[in-house]
Design an enzyme around this catalytic site. Structure first.
Site: not given
Ligand code: DQA
Length: 151
Positions: A14-15, A22, A27, A78, A81, A91, A102, A104, A106, A111, A115
């Site tokens: 998401p996002n 954003r 980011y 990624n 959240a 799962d 994995e 990210h 950031s 942070r 997180r």
């Molecule tokens: C994130 C870090 C998460 O805490 C955050 O909710 C995101 C982006 C990152 O790529 O830094 O949506 O996964």
């Protein structure tokens, strides 16, 4: 016969569809399209194939991970959240049976404390964080390195 190329699936949660606009201080200014282009450029000489999936919905990510069992060899994920909350994604990742990196944009450990938890951290091959879109390119190298048995 030439070995079939590894199929790498990128999953963004998401996002991540609105990065670039954003919170750019956190980011960066690159859009998801920009980052995907960087990954596509990097995959070309590797003889691997890459596909991308992004969803703001936990269930859609779960379904895509289930399908990945049949149509991918490795994952870069990624979960956004959902990283910090989703047992369902953990799962489904386990169900996929696939090695994953994995990633990210950031560095969550720099942070807020909420997180600092990842539900997938202990079931992935490795983690890359805090390097912006470049981390997605590094993740490609990392998953191919793993799939080729070079680690
Ligand atoms: C994130 C870090 C998460 O805490 C955050 O909710 C995101 C982006 C990152 O790529 O830094 O949506 O996964």
């Amino acid at each position: 016969m030439a070995p079939s190329p590894f199929r790498i699936l990128y999953i963004d949660g998401p996002n991540l569809n609105v990065i670039g606009k954003r919170e750019p201080r956190i980011y960066g200014n690159k859009t998801l399209e920009d980052i995907r282009r960087m990954v596509s450029d990097a995959v070309a000489p590797e003889g691997a194939g890459v596909t991308f999936f992004q969803s703001n919905c936990e269930g859609e990510i779960v379904t895509r991970l289930q399908e990945a069992r049949e149509d991918a060899d490795g994952l870069v994920i990624n979960p956004g959240a959902y990283t910090h909350t989703s047992i369902a994604i953990r799962d489904a990742l386990l169900y996929s049976g696939l090695p994953a990196i994995e990633v990210h944009l950031s560095n969550p450990h720099r942070r807020e404390p909420f997180r600092h938890v990842s539900t997938v951290a202990d079931v992935v091959v490795g983690r890359i964080a805090g390097l912006g879109g470049f981390g997605y390119v590094l993740a490609l190298q990392a998953i191919l390195h793993h799939l080729r048995g070079e680690d």
